[in-house]
Design an enzyme around this catalytic site. Structure first.
Site, mmCIF file in Angstrom:
data_model
loop_
_atom_site.group_PDB
_atom_site.id
_atom_site.type_symbol
_atom_site.label_atom_id
_atom_site.label_comp_id
_atom_site.label_asym_id
_atom_site.label_seq_id
_atom_site.Cartn_x
_atom_site.Cartn_y
_atom_site.Cartn_z
ATOM 1 N N CYS A 277 7.238 -5.365 5.412
ATOM 2 C CA CYS A 277 5.805 -5.670 5.370
ATOM 3 C C CYS A 277 4.948 -4.454 4.998
ATOM 4 O O CYS A 277 4.128 -4.515 4.079
ATOM 5 C CB CYS A 277 5.349 -6.281 6.694
ATOM 6 N N HIS A 326 2.981 -6.057 12.215
ATOM 7 C CA HIS A 326 3.022 -6.775 10.933
ATOM 8 C C HIS A 326 1.708 -6.592 10.182
ATOM 9 O O HIS A 326 0.624 -6.649 10.767
ATOM 10 C CB HIS A 326 3.279 -8.262 11.143
ATOM 11 N N HIS A 338 2.107 -11.272 1.727
ATOM 12 C CA HIS A 338 2.889 -10.347 2.553
ATOM 13 C C HIS A 338 4.386 -10.545 2.357
ATOM 14 O O HIS A 338 4.831 -11.484 1.704
ATOM 15 C CB HIS A 338 2.515 -10.517 4.033
#
Length: 364
Positions: A277, A326, A338
């Site tokens: 991420c 995240h 993402h």
């Protein structure tokens, strides 16, 4: 006459052992009977457990990324210090050679004075204090000895700093190894759970996941189309809301991330063919000539913080979960671009389906 002997009774110990064994066997049978129905988890139960394991793996991945970044930084610092020490040692040798030449000249002109003899026959660290009291020491010798002493102190300090950083590097490497094992353990456990599903169940989960991704991509594209219409120079009033990029740099970063759609998630990866991420977000901004930190937690501390989703603009960084493990790029219309987790690819997704709460955004 036949003898009637009383049958031998089993000992108390033997009775106890047999009774215990029988009880244990009954208990095991009962437990097995009770456990049998629950051994096979449903598709939704497996998915819930796997999603949780992937979340834990991503947490460990960001810690792994932090340790790896620290290791690389320490290695560069140690290399710089070691180069400085090497150059400093060369300078020190030259200073000593210069003082030696001075002593040789004194000898040829009538012998080495006591001050130079003292220097040549003892450690010069504490020599300057002693030599400064000698009237016969020339100003040239004083300057040479002071430079030597200063250089020795400087080298000693740099060597001590290098030693401490080497210790820190060793501890960081150990931490890196632990986090790598933790990530691999969580991913392995998730895979074992997935292997309990039938091929049909796996296909159903994949189709559900793909459907959500397609819906998110459609909403993000609609948002971008509205932005294009509102900024196309027509008579329509420009929309200054979420569909407009935060800046030219943010637009360039977002456009770069779009070119990576479909790239696989790989923990610790920073592109250009695979990402985790924070690897995706740092790579995307690097394509816009903007350097941001490597980890999601560090990225959350830069730029301007945005707490309301309605204030977000395309290209803003968006962070999820209480520990900020995240991060993605805001895509407009409540969507995020993402790298979700292992087993997925870079894609659009609704912020409401990330699995953790939105914490805040950052405008770089």
């Amino acid at each position: 006459m036949a003898s009637h002997r009383r049958p031998k009774q089993p000992s108390r110990t033997r009775v106890t052992v047999l009774t215990t064994a029988a009880a244990a066997a009954v208990a095991l049978s009962a437990n097995a009977a009770n456990a049998a129905p629950s051994e096979k988890l449903s598709k939704d139960e497996v998915k819930a457990k796997v999603d949780k394991l992937y979340e834990q793996a991503e947490q460990a991945t960001e810690k792994y990324n932090g340790a790896k970044e620290k290791q690389q930084k320490l290695q560069k610092e140690i290399s710089t210090i070691q180069d400085n020490v090497a150059r400093g040692q060369e300078e020190l040798n030259k200073l000593r050679d210069g003082l030696g030449s001075l002593a040789t000249a004194q000898y040829r002109s009538g012998g080495i004075d006591a001050s130079v003899q003292l220097f040549l026959s003892s450690d010069p660290d504490d020599y300057l204090d002693k030599a400064s009291t000698l009237d016969q020491l020339s100003s040239q010798q004083v300057d040479a000895l002071k430079k030597i002493q200063d250089k020795q102190r400087e080298l000693a300090q740099e060597r001590a700093e290098a030693t401490e950083k080497l210790k820190d590097l060793s501890a960081t490497r150990t931490e890196l190894g632990k986090k790598k094992k933790e990530v691999q353990s969580k991913l392995g456990e998730a895979q074992r759970l997935l292997n309990t599903l039938t091929a049909k169940e796996k296909q159903q989960l994949a189709e559900q996941d793909q459907k959500r991704a397609q819906e998110s991509q459609k909403r993000a594209q609609e948002s971008q189309e509205r932005a294009n219409r509102s900024t196309g120079g027509g008579s329509e009033r420009p929309d200054l809301g979420e569909s407009v990029p935060a800046s030219n740099r943010a637009q360039a970063a977002f456009a770069a991330a779009q070119t990576r759609l479909g790239s696989p998630y790989v923990y610790g990866a920073t592109g250009p063919s695979s990402f985790d991420c924070s690897g995706l977000t740092s790579w995307a901004y690097a394509q816009a000539d903007v350097s941001i930190p490597r980890t999601s937690e560090a990225q959350s501390q830069i730029g301007t913080r945005i707490t309301s989703v309605s204030d977000l603009k395309v290209g803003d960084l968006v962070f999820f979960f209480n520990d900020l493990h995240h991060v993605g790029l805001y895509a407009g219309n409540g969507q995020v671009l993402h790298a979700p987790r292992t087993g997925t690819v870079v894609r659009y997704e609704s912020m409401s389906t990330i699995g953790g709460p939105f914490m805040w955004g950052v405008r770089v």
